[in-house]
Design a protein around this motif. Sequence first.
Motif, PDB file in Angstrom:
ATOM      1  N   ARG A 174       0.779  -1.286   0.038  1.00  0.00           N
ATOM      2  CA  ARG A 174       0.051  -0.158   0.132  1.00  0.00           C
ATOM      3  C   ARG A 174       0.778   1.413   0.039  1.00  0.00           C
ATOM      4  NH1 ARG A 174      -5.411  -1.013   0.768  1.00  0.00           N
ATOM      5  NH2 ARG A 174      -5.508  -3.226  -0.017  1.00  0.00           N
ATOM      6  N   SER A 175       2.187   1.252   0.011  1.00  0.00           N
ATOM      7  CA  SER A 175       3.065   2.337  -0.088  1.00  0.00           C
ATOM      8  C   SER A 175       4.293   1.922  -0.926  1.00  0.00           C
ATOM      9  CB  SER A 175       3.321   2.731   1.345  1.00  0.00           C
ATOM     10  OG  SER A 175       4.283   2.108   2.014  1.00  0.00           O
ATOM     11  N   ASP A 176       5.013   2.873  -1.149  1.00  0.00           N
ATOM     12  CA  ASP A 176       6.121   2.764  -1.933  1.00  0.00           C
ATOM     13  C   ASP A 176       7.295   1.959  -1.158  1.00  0.00           C
ATOM     14  OD1 ASP A 176       7.544   3.580  -4.835  1.00  0.00           O
ATOM     15  OD2 ASP A 176       8.964   4.123  -2.818  1.00  0.00           O
ATOM     16  N   ALA A 177       7.179   2.346   0.059  1.00  0.00           N
ATOM     17  CA  ALA A 177       8.166   2.084   0.869  1.00  0.00           C
ATOM     18  C   ALA A 177       8.122   0.115   1.238  1.00  0.00           C
ATOM     19  CB  ALA A 177       8.692   2.694   2.210  1.00  0.00           C
ATOM     20  N   GLN A 178       6.821  -0.286   0.974  1.00  0.00           N
ATOM     21  CA  GLN A 178       6.344  -1.599   1.148  1.00  0.00           C
ATOM     22  C   GLN A 178       6.703  -2.405  -0.061  1.00  0.00           C
ATOM     23  OE1 GLN A 178       2.510  -1.344   2.296  1.00  0.00           O
ATOM     24  NE2 GLN A 178       2.706  -0.653   4.167  1.00  0.00           N
ATOM     25  N   ALA A 319      13.888 -13.220   2.620  1.00  0.00           N
ATOM     26  CA  ALA A 319      13.535 -12.351   3.832  1.00  0.00           C
ATOM     27  C   ALA A 319      14.359 -11.346   4.141  1.00  0.00           C
ATOM     28  CB  ALA A 319      13.127 -13.489   5.028  1.00  0.00           C
ATOM     29  N   ILE A 320      15.787 -11.682   4.157  1.00  0.00           N
ATOM     30  CA  ILE A 320      16.751 -10.830   4.590  1.00  0.00           C
ATOM     31  C   ILE A 320      16.711  -9.550   3.639  1.00  0.00           C
ATOM     32  CG2 ILE A 320      19.225 -10.429   4.789  1.00  0.00           C
ATOM     33  CD1 ILE A 320      19.244 -13.534   5.779  1.00  0.00           C
ATOM     34  N   ALA A 321      16.719  -9.901   2.414  1.00  0.00           N
ATOM     35  CA  ALA A 321      16.868  -8.863   1.189  1.00  0.00           C
ATOM     36  C   ALA A 321      15.744  -7.908   1.214  1.00  0.00           C
ATOM     37  CB  ALA A 321      16.843  -9.640  -0.276  1.00  0.00           C
ATOM     38  N   THR A 326      14.250  -1.269   0.108  1.00  0.00           N
ATOM     39  CA  THR A 326      13.058  -0.301   0.262  1.00  0.00           C
ATOM     40  C   THR A 326      12.892   0.968  -0.769  1.00  0.00           C
ATOM     41  OG1 THR A 326      14.844   0.964   1.594  1.00  0.00           O
ATOM     42  CG2 THR A 326      13.208  -0.362   2.805  1.00  0.00           C
ATOM     43  N   ASN A 327      13.831   1.028  -1.585  1.00  0.00           N
ATOM     44  CA  ASN A 327      13.990   1.895  -2.640  1.00  0.00           C
ATOM     45  C   ASN A 327      14.727   1.470  -3.821  1.00  0.00           C
ATOM     46  OD1 ASN A 327      16.740   3.001  -2.652  1.00  0.00           O
ATOM     47  ND2 ASN A 327      16.145   3.767  -0.654  1.00  0.00           N
ATOM     48  N   VAL A 381      20.589 -16.374  -3.993  1.00  0.00           N
ATOM     49  CA  VAL A 381      19.624 -16.523  -5.040  1.00  0.00           C
ATOM     50  C   VAL A 381      18.267 -16.192  -4.471  1.00  0.00           C
ATOM     51  CG1 VAL A 381      18.517 -18.377  -6.294  1.00  0.00           C
ATOM     52  CG2 VAL A 381      21.215 -18.597  -5.982  1.00  0.00           C
ATOM     53  N   GLY A 382      17.876 -16.327  -3.291  1.00  0.00           N
ATOM     54  CA  GLY A 382      16.670 -15.651  -2.839  1.00  0.00           C
ATOM     55  C   GLY A 382      16.406 -14.237  -2.606  1.00  0.00           C
ATOM     56  N   ALA A 383      17.642 -13.521  -2.407  1.00  0.00           N
ATOM     57  CA  ALA A 383      17.672 -12.126  -2.561  1.00  0.00           C
ATOM     58  C   ALA A 383      17.261 -11.506  -3.887  1.00  0.00           C
ATOM     59  CB  ALA A 383      18.924 -11.653  -1.882  1.00  0.00           C
ATOM     60  N   THR A 384      17.676 -12.313  -4.867  1.00  0.00           N
ATOM     61  CA  THR A 384      17.502 -11.424  -6.291  1.00  0.00           C
ATOM     62  C   THR A 384      16.057 -10.960  -6.556  1.00  0.00           C
ATOM     63  OG1 THR A 384      17.180 -13.568  -7.312  1.00  0.00           O
ATOM     64  CG2 THR A 384      19.481 -12.551  -6.962  1.00  0.00           C
ATOM     65  N   PHE A 385      15.171 -11.909  -5.874  1.00  0.00           N
ATOM     66  CA  PHE A 385      13.634 -11.671  -6.350  1.00  0.00           C
ATOM     67  C   PHE A 385      13.128 -10.265  -5.691  1.00  0.00           C
ATOM     68  CE2 PHE A 385       9.123 -12.110  -6.124  1.00  0.00           C
ATOM     69  CZ  PHE A 385       8.656 -12.246  -7.555  1.00  0.00           C
ATOM     70  N   PRO A 386      13.184 -10.160  -4.371  1.00  0.00           N
ATOM     71  CA  PRO A 386      12.534  -8.711  -3.953  1.00  0.00           C
ATOM     72  C   PRO A 386      13.417  -7.622  -4.572  1.00  0.00           C
ATOM     73  CG  PRO A 386      13.678 -10.035  -2.179  1.00  0.00           C
ATOM     74  CD  PRO A 386      13.741 -10.930  -3.336  1.00  0.00           C
ATOM     75  N   PHE A 387      14.820  -7.587  -4.608  1.00  0.00           N
ATOM     76  CA  PHE A 387      15.528  -6.664  -5.283  1.00  0.00           C
ATOM     77  C   PHE A 387      15.036  -6.314  -6.681  1.00  0.00           C
ATOM     78  CE2 PHE A 387      19.091  -7.855  -2.300  1.00  0.00           C
ATOM     79  CZ  PHE A 387      18.746  -6.738  -1.399  1.00  0.00           C
ATOM     80  N   ALA A 388      14.723  -7.504  -7.359  1.00  0.00           N
ATOM     81  CA  ALA A 388      14.237  -7.205  -8.869  1.00  0.00           C
ATOM     82  C   ALA A 388      12.924  -6.661  -8.964  1.00  0.00           C
ATOM     83  CB  ALA A 388      14.160  -8.575  -9.462  1.00  0.00           C
ATOM     84  N   VAL A 389      11.951  -7.009  -8.051  1.00  0.00           N
ATOM     85  CA  VAL A 389      10.531  -6.193  -8.291  1.00  0.00           C
ATOM     86  C   VAL A 389      10.815  -5.000  -7.630  1.00  0.00           C
ATOM     87  CG1 VAL A 389       8.484  -6.364  -6.919  1.00  0.00           C
ATOM     88  CG2 VAL A 389       9.486  -8.645  -7.605  1.00  0.00           C
TER      89      VAL A 389
END
Length: 822
Positions: A174-178, A319-321, A326-327, A381-389
Motif C-alpha cells: 500500500r506504499s512505495d516503501a512496502q 526475507a533478509i533482502a 526499500t527503494n 539466490v533468494g535475495a534477487t527476487f525482492p530486489f528485482a521487483v
Amino acid sequence: MSRRRRKHARQHPIVAEASNTRAFEPGAGVLIGVVACFVLSGFAALLYQTAWMRQFSIVFGTSELAVATVLSAYMAGLALGATIGGRLVDRVTRPILVYGLLEAGVALSALAVPLLLALANLLYIGVLGDQPGPADASGLGQSFFYLVVAFVVLAIPTGCMGATLPMLTKYVVRSDAQIGPRIGLLYAMNTVGAVGGTVTAGFLLLPALGLSGTVWVGVAVNGLVFLIAATIARSIRPGESTRAKRVQAVEIERATGSAHRFNPIGPGWILPLMLLSGANTFAYEVLWTRLLGHILGGSIAAFATMLASFLGGIAIGSAIAARFATNRDRAITGFILAQAGIAATSIAIYESLHLLIPETLGLTGNVPLAIAILLPATLFVGATFPFAVRILARDERDAARSSARVYAWNTVGAIVGAAIAGFVLVPLLRYEGTIELAVTINVVLALAASILIMRKRYVAAIASAIFLAAVIFAYRPLLPEEILRTSPIADSREGEIRYYEVGRSATVLILEEDGYLNLRTNGLPEASTNLKGAPPYQHNQRLLSTLPVLARPDTRDMLIVGFGAGVAVEGVPPSVASIDVIELEPKVIDANRLIGPERQIDPLQDDRVHIIINDARSALALTAKRYDAIVSQPSHPWTAGASHLYTREFMALAKEHLNPGGIFLQWMNTQFLTESLLRSLCATLLDVYPYARIYQWQPEILFFLGSDEPLDIERTMARTGRPLRDDPLHYLEKGIGSVEDLLIALAMDQENIERFAAGSRLLTDNFNRMATESSVAMERNETLSFRSLVDLFVPYNPLLQDDSWIHNDFPVDLEFSYISER
C-alpha cells in the motif's frame, strides 16, 4: 485538509482517491492471515510437484528428456499464470477473494490430474504405440508429445498457482516503501511453505499415504486456504473495494505508460537479467544435487533433503533482502551484490567440497552437511527476487504487475534451465566446466546490472569487471575426484579412473582395480567385469540371461532391462537369436565401448545385441513386440530410475510383452530388502504371474522367475537333458553342468512362495514401498543379512522338505552327496 489540497481533490477526484487508498492498510491480523495462506499455498504446491513428477514418470518414464519436459511444462504453467494474473490484476477489486478462488481452482484441477494422465497414457500409446521394437527416447515426436501433454494436463493448476502472487501483492502493498519488504515477505513465506511441503512429502506422506494420498492432502490444504481467504475477504471493509475500483483507470494508465517502453538504460533490463539468473540457478541445482548424491544417496528422502535445503536458503535470503529493498537505488546495489555473492560462495563451496566428505555416508547424520553446502549460495539466490521487483516497480500501484512480470521472466529462465541444464549443459561441460560457466554468468549479471539499469554506478561496474576478469583468466576448477570416488553404499575409493562422464541421468565412472573394471553410476556400484588375463570367476550376472533359457530351452528373443557392465549380455546362450537391451543412460554404453577392447568378452560386439536408450516402461509401452524372456536388472530399488521397475504395474507391462509361456526374471540384492519388502516382492510377482520360483546362486543375490505357464524346470531338464545337451560348454562355464546344480540354487518353489508371501501387501505405483523404505532400511541396518536370510529361507526350501517333489516325485536319481558338498 488544506484549501489547496481540497481544491486539487475536487479537480482530480480519481488521483485523490488513488492517494487515499494508501491509508487503507491491512490490519496486523489480516496480514498474518494472508501470509499464512501463502505459506500453506507453497506447502501444497510442493506436495503436488513431488507427487506429479512421480505420476508422470509412471506414464512417460524417467528418462532425462521426460523429466525435463514435465518440469518445463510445470514451470510454463506458473509463468503463464503469473503473466495473465499480472495483466488482469489492475481490474480486480477484491484480490483476496480472487486469490481464494485461484486456490480452489488448484484443488479442483489437481483432482483431475490422475484422470487426465490416464487419458494421456491412452493417447500416448494410441499415437506413438505399436512400434515394431522398443522406442528410443531420442525421437522428436516423443519429446514433443511429452511437452504438449504435460502442459495440457498441468496448465490449469499451475496457472492458478502462478497467478496468486500478483493478487496478494495488490492487497498487501500500500506504499512505495512496502514494495520490496512485503513482496519479499510473501515470496519468502511461500518458499518456507514449499520447504515444508518437500520434507513432508518425502519423509511422511509418500511412505504413509502413497501418491494419491499425498495429492489429497494438497487438495485439503488448498481447500483450507480458500476458506481462510474467503473469510478474510468478507472481513475487509466494503468501501475499500469501491475506492479501489475508482482508481482503476489511474492504475491501468500508469501500468501501460511510457515507463514500460524500452530504454537503453533503465529498470526494464532487470527482466532479461532475471531470466538468465533463473536459468543459471537451475544449473546450480542440477550441479549440487548430482554431487551431493554421491554422499547422501539417490533416495526420495535424500532428494527431499537437498531440495528443502535449496529452497530454505532461497526463503531466508528473500526475507533478509526484503528488509533492504526499500527503494530502487538500494535494490540495484543489493542485486549486484547478490549476483556477486552467488559467484563467490559457489566457488568457495566447490573448491572445499572434498574437505566436507563425512566418514559415514548416507542421509543419516548428514542433513547439516546438505544445508551447509546449499545454504550459502541460495541465500543470495533468494535475495534477487525482492530486489528485482523493487527495481522494476515505479510505486505501490505498479507492485502487483511488476511482481508478476519478474516472476514470469524468472520462471521462463528456469524453464530454459530445466530444458538444457541436465540434458545438455552439465553433460557437455561436466561438473568443472558447469561451475566455471555458472560463476561467470553470475558476474556478468552483476556487471550488466551496474551498467544497464542506472547510470553513474562506476564503482560497482569497475568492481564487477575486475571480478569477471579474475574468473575468466584465473579460475580453473578441477574435476571433483574425491566426490566422484565417494559412494553411499561402497567403501572402496581406490583404483584408477578409466572413464568419467556426466550423463543426462547419471554420472558414470569406471575404476580399474586388481584386474577388474568396476562401473558406478552416481556413486552407486552397478557391475564389474574382467580385464583380459584376469583370473576367471563365476559371475552371477551371467546367470541372469542363462536361467530363462534353462527354464525355456527354445527361447529365441530376449529383452534385458539395464546394460550395466554388459555381464548379463555376456551370459546369453548362443541359441538365443535376438537380444534387445534397454538402457536409461547413454554414457553407460559409451563407457562400455571405451573398455570393450580390454575386456575378456565385449558384449557390444555381439551382432545379436540391439541397444535402446530409454526408460524401460516408456519403451515397452510403445511397442507391440513380444519376447520369450524379459530380464529386469535395475540395481538400486530406491532410485528414481529403478524404483518403478519393481511394481505390479511394471510386471504386468512386461507380461503383456511376453509370448505364451515366456519367462520374466527379476534380479534383487537382499542387502536392499527387509523381510517385509521381500515378502511383498514375492506377493507382487505372484499377483501377476501364476507360476513363480526363486533361485539363489550367491549369498545375497536372488533371481525371481515368473511365467503364465508351469515352471517344472528341473524335472523337465532331467527328462530331456535340454538345454544342457544343446551347448554343454556354455552352461558349464556358468556353473551349470547337471540338474543338481539347478536344484542347489532353488530357494523356493511355487508352493513355498505362496506360503511365504501370503497376506503381504503388493508393491504398486501408487504405494511404492521400494522407493520409500529400501534406502531407509539400509541406513538403519534393518535389511537382510546373509545369516538372517538363511534362517528365513530354511522353512521354505523344497530341498530340505521331506515331503517335497524333489524327494518323492523326481524322474531320475539325484546325487545328494554332490548336492550336500555344494
